[in-house]
Each structure stands twice: as structure tokens, then as C-alpha cells.
Design an enzyme around this catalytic site. Sequence first.
Site, PDB file in Angstrom:
ATOM      1  N   GLU A   1       0.838  -1.203   0.000  1.00 11.65           N
ATOM      2  CA  GLU A   1       0.000   0.000   0.000  1.00 11.65           C
ATOM      3  C   GLU A   1       0.869   1.248   0.000  1.00 11.65           C
ATOM      4  O   GLU A   1       1.978   1.247   0.533  1.00 11.65           O
ATOM      5  CB  GLU A   1      -0.908   0.005   1.231  1.00 11.65           C
ATOM      6  CG  GLU A   1      -1.980  -1.064   1.196  1.00 11.65           C
ATOM      7  CD  GLU A   1      -2.839  -1.088   2.450  1.00 11.65           C
ATOM      8  OE1 GLU A   1      -4.001  -1.512   2.352  1.00 11.65           O
ATOM      9  OE2 GLU A   1      -2.350  -0.699   3.532  1.00 11.65           O
TER      10      GLU A   1
ATOM     11  N   CYS B   1      -0.461   6.437  10.174  1.00 10.73           N
ATOM     12  CA  CYS B   1       0.790   5.853  10.633  1.00 10.73           C
ATOM     13  C   CYS B   1       0.548   4.544  11.378  1.00 10.73           C
ATOM     14  O   CYS B   1      -0.251   4.487  12.322  1.00 10.73           O
ATOM     15  CB  CYS B   1       1.488   6.855  11.545  1.00 10.73           C
ATOM     16  SG  CYS B   1       3.077   6.320  12.166  1.00 10.73           S
TER      17      CYS B   1
ATOM     18  N   CYS C   1       6.764  -6.249   6.883  1.00  9.12           N
ATOM     19  CA  CYS C   1       7.887  -5.684   7.620  1.00  9.12           C
ATOM     20  C   CYS C   1       8.388  -6.729   8.615  1.00  9.12           C
ATOM     21  O   CYS C   1       7.583  -7.374   9.278  1.00  9.12           O
ATOM     22  CB  CYS C   1       7.464  -4.412   8.349  1.00  9.12           C
ATOM     23  SG  CYS C   1       8.824  -3.602   9.244  1.00  9.12           S
TER      24      CYS C   1
END
Length: 335
Positions: free
Chosen positions: A90, A324, A110
Site C-alpha cells: 500500500e 501511521c 515488515c
Amino acid sequence: MNEALELSLNDWQILFAGWNEQKFRAAQVCQWIYAKKVFSYYDMSNLSKGLREKLNNNVMMYLPILIRQQTSKDGTKKYLWQLQDGSRVESVLLTHGGHKTACISSQAGCPLGCVFCETGANGFTRNLTRGEILGQFLMMEKMNGGDINNIVFMGMGEPLLNEIRTLNDKDMRNLGARHITISTSGIVPGIEDLADFGIPIRLSLSLHAPNDALRSKLMPVNRQYPLQKLVAALRRYRERTGERITVEYALIDRVNDAPELAYETAALLDGLEPYINIIPFNPIPSKPELKRSSRVREFCAALSELNIEHEVRKERGTDIMAACGQLAGSMRTSS
């Protein structure tokens, strides 16, 4: 087979020299791709028909495929891309004033496993290539009908450096270094590389805790690169580049938001003159027990008392899971 977005200007020049083409043709192709966002060689009208045919047969133009786009009530846009191997990532487009900022992913997933981040909760697939990183940015520019002013590597994953020269090169995208920001969770060798990089890229550090005990609980990467080593790398970056460092601190209720931690943060960063970006924690499905802090005002008051420059980041894109820590490569929306 060469891939167009993987090639530097020098790579293009070497390729064209092998075809007995003039050197300036490399810059022409790069201008078509990076400045004009033209991705079909047949539409590059100042190239000969023979050269266009040769490019089409020998240099692949791989671009991410848009799977879905969402628009937040505040105008933030989130894009879900599929890559050639089926991996999905994304990226986000933020609009503020007359400026647009692209938040780009550098990995599929990640590996760092920060407890407050949805990206890490979904695991790690692989690093993205330079072309896959650049492709996100170029496609966002093409879809939005014009240049995007700024780029931040704050999407999925821990950023890389290999695409920066392409963005900055005057014969390619020609994006000013001060319009490029790399965010890191504290990978010390990466910060040291950035200090010696030779292009004054802006640095943003995800800190989120000012002592090793708490930070290691929130961010496992701290066990490998504890704060003493991290701050030493930050000081070197500051000394070598003269650039001010932005520090990101997400406030999680009753976890890292005690006002005394603001004093610890100031002591830890003493002499660095950082700009601290306070982030009200954004909820994530994998950790429903984590809540947004009720002590933002008190934390900020402690920073103000110590004359530490800071601001509370304005919330953007939370309703479409674009804020975030919320990117997950699956286009879920918050409930």
C-alpha cells in the site's frame, strides 16, 4: 531482460552505447518516463521507430497494478498495488495546503514486529526492488495528473536507499533532496550510510520510547540497536549533514505516554535539537487492547517546559486505515 525502472541513467547510457545509439537518447527516455509519465515506448515520439521497437523487445516496463483505491473523508488517498510476483503493498497520498506528499512502501510487509504497527503484524515477504518502489510513486503521479511535491518512505517496511539517486537525478525525476524523507525504526548501519550518502536526504526516526527497557518491548529492533548506539549514529548524521532530525513518538495510553517520559526523551536527545512529531496512536485490528493516549496535553506540556520544539500530528486517513502504523497490504477499513 532489462527492467526500465531498475536502470540508472548510467545504465541506460551503457545500454544505448551497446546499440550504437547516441548518449543523449538515454536522457530522453528518462524524461519520458520520469517527467512525462509516459510508459509506452511507442508513445516516445522523439525516438526513431527502430529504437522504440528495440526498447519494446529488450527493456520491460513493469509497473504496479492498482487493485483498489480508497479516499478518506479528509481527502487522503490510499492505493493497494499488486506486484509482478503477486505481493501486495500500500501507499498513501496526503494533501496539505497546496502540497502533495506520497508515502511509499519499501517492503512487502515488515520484519521488525513493532507491537503498535499493523504492517509488522502481518509478517514479512521481501524487500521491494528499486523499480517497484519507484513504480508506486510514478503511478500515483500519473493517476493524479501532475507532480507530487514530496515523498516520504514511511509506508510498509524499513526504507532502502537505492532509489533515491533516481528520484534526485536532474535527468530523471529531478526531485529535490529536501523533498525526500526517509523514516527508520533505528537501523544504525542505515543511518550511518545516510550520513555518508552525499545527498542531503531528510531523516525521520521512529523513537516511541526513551529508554531501552520500554523501547525493546515496543520495538524489538532496539535489542539489536540499543539507544546508545542509535543516538551515536544520529549525532554522526547531524554532524555530517547539518540536517535537523525529526523524531516520531506515537502516544499509547498508559504505555509510553507518562509525562516523565517526555523528560527522558529530552535528556536522551540533548544536543541534537530534534523536531518531535507527537502522533496520537492509531488503532490497529491486531492489537485492540492498545488505545489512544488520554495524556497528550500533559506529555506536550512537559516538552514545552523543556523548550523542545514539537507538534501533534494532524490525524489523516484513519477512517480508511491509511494513517501511521495502519498499512497492511490488505485494504481493510477501520470499523
